[in-house]
Write a protein that holds these residues in place. Structure first.
Motif, PDB file in Angstrom:
ATOM      1  N   ASN A   1       0.810  -1.210   0.000  1.00 44.64           N
ATOM      2  CA  ASN A   1       0.000   0.000   0.000  1.00 44.64           C
ATOM      3  C   ASN A   1       0.848   1.266   0.000  1.00 44.64           C
ATOM      4  O   ASN A   1       0.440   2.288  -0.558  1.00 44.64           O
TER       5      ASN A   1
ATOM      6  N   GLU B   1       1.608   1.670  -3.582  1.00 41.67           N
ATOM      7  CA  GLU B   1       0.400   2.045  -4.312  1.00 41.67           C
ATOM      8  C   GLU B   1       0.031   3.513  -4.097  1.00 41.67           C
ATOM      9  O   GLU B   1      -0.328   4.222  -5.045  1.00 41.67           O
ATOM     10  N   VAL B   2       0.122   3.981  -2.856  1.00 41.64           N
ATOM     11  CA  VAL B   2      -0.193   5.382  -2.564  1.00 41.64           C
ATOM     12  C   VAL B   2       0.752   6.308  -3.323  1.00 41.64           C
ATOM     13  O   VAL B   2       0.327   7.320  -3.906  1.00 41.64           O
TER      14      VAL B   2
ATOM     15  N   GLN C   1       2.399   5.618  -6.090  1.00 40.08           N
ATOM     16  CA  GLN C   1       2.144   5.513  -7.528  1.00 40.08           C
ATOM     17  C   GLN C   1       0.871   6.249  -7.940  1.00 40.08           C
ATOM     18  O   GLN C   1       0.838   6.928  -8.972  1.00 40.08           O
ATOM     19  N   ARG C   2      -0.187   6.118  -7.147  1.00 44.77           N
ATOM     20  CA  ARG C   2      -1.459   6.741  -7.511  1.00 44.77           C
ATOM     21  C   ARG C   2      -1.427   8.263  -7.395  1.00 44.77           C
ATOM     22  O   ARG C   2      -2.110   8.963  -8.139  1.00 44.77           O
ATOM     23  N   THR C   3      -0.624   8.783  -6.475  1.00 46.20           N
ATOM     24  CA  THR C   3      -0.566  10.233  -6.281  1.00 46.20           C
ATOM     25  C   THR C   3       0.617  10.871  -7.008  1.00 46.20           C
ATOM     26  O   THR C   3       0.580  12.066  -7.322  1.00 46.20           O
TER      27      THR C   3
ATOM     28  N   SER D   1       5.192   8.841  -0.148  1.00 45.85           N
ATOM     29  CA  SER D   1       4.427   8.304   0.973  1.00 45.85           C
ATOM     30  C   SER D   1       5.372   7.932   2.120  1.00 45.85           C
ATOM     31  O   SER D   1       6.524   7.563   1.903  1.00 45.85           O
TER      32      SER D   1
ATOM     33  N   GLY E   1       6.900   8.679  -5.546  1.00 45.74           N
ATOM     34  CA  GLY E   1       6.082   8.576  -6.735  1.00 45.74           C
ATOM     35  C   GLY E   1       6.817   9.086  -7.963  1.00 45.74           C
ATOM     36  O   GLY E   1       8.022   9.339  -7.941  1.00 45.74           O
TER      37      GLY E   1
ATOM     38  N   GLU F   1      -9.012  14.261  -3.276  1.00 43.50           N
ATOM     39  CA  GLU F   1      -8.478  13.132  -4.034  1.00 43.50           C
ATOM     40  C   GLU F   1      -7.365  12.433  -3.272  1.00 43.50           C
ATOM     41  O   GLU F   1      -7.326  11.197  -3.182  1.00 43.50           O
TER      42      GLU F   1
ATOM     43  N   VAL G   1      -7.190   8.471  -1.513  1.00 45.44           N
ATOM     44  CA  VAL G   1      -6.122   7.488  -1.722  1.00 45.44           C
ATOM     45  C   VAL G   1      -5.511   7.064  -0.391  1.00 45.44           C
ATOM     46  O   VAL G   1      -5.299   5.862  -0.137  1.00 45.44           O
TER      47      VAL G   1
ATOM     48  N   GLY H   1      -5.746   3.327   1.362  1.00 47.19           N
ATOM     49  CA  GLY H   1      -4.525   2.604   1.719  1.00 47.19           C
ATOM     50  C   GLY H   1      -4.520   2.212   3.185  1.00 47.19           C
ATOM     51  O   GLY H   1      -4.173   1.074   3.542  1.00 47.19           O
TER      52      GLY H   1
END
Length: 259
Positions: free
Chosen positions: A87, A90-91, A93-95, A99, A117, A231, A235, A239
């Motif tokens: 996670n 993922e956080v 990558q998505r933002t 993180s 990221g 947004e 996310v 997570g």
């Protein structure tokens, strides 16, 4: 006896907070204890392998026994960093931002993990393994807000004299950020660590509802705007929720294994 143990733990945490070790005079000043008392505690900790002293610089650093205890603990309980790893990535990558996973250690916050990221300007406000006073940064605000009112009062007293290295923040700003986090359910750090960096953070709770860590993001100010905040929070909260599910499963498995 309990007072002596508390003093020894405080000294261990202060030594751990420095990357290049602490001098005797540093520890005396930061603890408010007399030189003979600090020296006596250090000698006791050295005798058990918890503290080392470098011959050249005379600075004190953590000893090998601390690593051994950590290794043993890791084999008896779940590894929070492993549980959060997917996670965390993922956080980031998505933002596109950085993180962080943070935990409380006394009146310090320790960075357990950090993932970057794709955005080219990185906000590396703290390195993995480093410590800073609780309440500094979004993760620190989350963890401070999770304490009881009485514990927060003690924490404010403990960190008040340790904010010299963070000129952009004072105790009043930390209190305000904590009060806001209690109202909103998430933490916001606006230039607390670096002037042009903002951070947001949310709690990670165990199966008992107790906050055990903070999941946060940091980015340059233009990346964390009021328009983008919902947004980013979506996310982060997603997570944290997934981590909490994994954490609950790990705790239940551990309980079954010891039953």
């Amino acid at each position: 006896m309990s007072q002596s143990i508390g003093r020894a733990v405080e000294i261990l945490r202060l030594v751990a907070s420095s990357t290049d070790g602490k001098r005797l005079v540093d520890l005396q000043r930061e603890t408010g204890l007399t030189k003979p008392t600090v020296h006596r505690i250090l000698n006791a900790l050295r005798g058990h392998g918890f503290i080392d002293q470098h011959e050249d610089s005379k600075r004190y650093t953590l000893g090998q026994e601390i690593s051994m205890l950590g290794w043993s603990a890791g084999h008896q309980a779940y590894d929070l960093r492993d549980i959060c790893a997917d996670n965390m990535v993922e956080v980031a990558q998505r933002t596109g931002d950085t993180s962080f996973l943070s935990v409380r250690s006394g009146y310090d916050v320790v960075c357990l993990d950090r993932q970057s990221g794709s955005y080219p300007v990185k906000a590396f406000t703290i390195d993995v393994g480093n410590r800073r006073p609780i309440g500094v940064g979004a993760g620190g605000v989350v963890l401070l807000a999770s304490l009881s009112e009485e514990e927060r009062k003690d924490a404010y007293v403990a960190v008040k004299g340790r904010l010299d290295q963070f000129p952009a923040i004072d105790l009043k700003a930390i209190r305000h950020a904590v009060d806001r986090a209690l109202d909103c359910g998430y933490a916001l750090s606006n230039g607390f660590v670096l002037a042009e960096v903002r951070g947001i953070g949310v709690p990670i709770r165990n199966i008992e509802g107790r906050t055990v860590a903070a999941l946060s993001l940091a980015a340059i100010k233009d990346r964390i705007t009021p328009e983008r905040l919902p947004e980013l929070l979506t996310v982060l909260k997603a997570g944290a929720s997934q981590i909490e599910q994994r954490l609950a499963s790990a705790m239940q498995s551990k309980a079954r294994g010891t039953a």
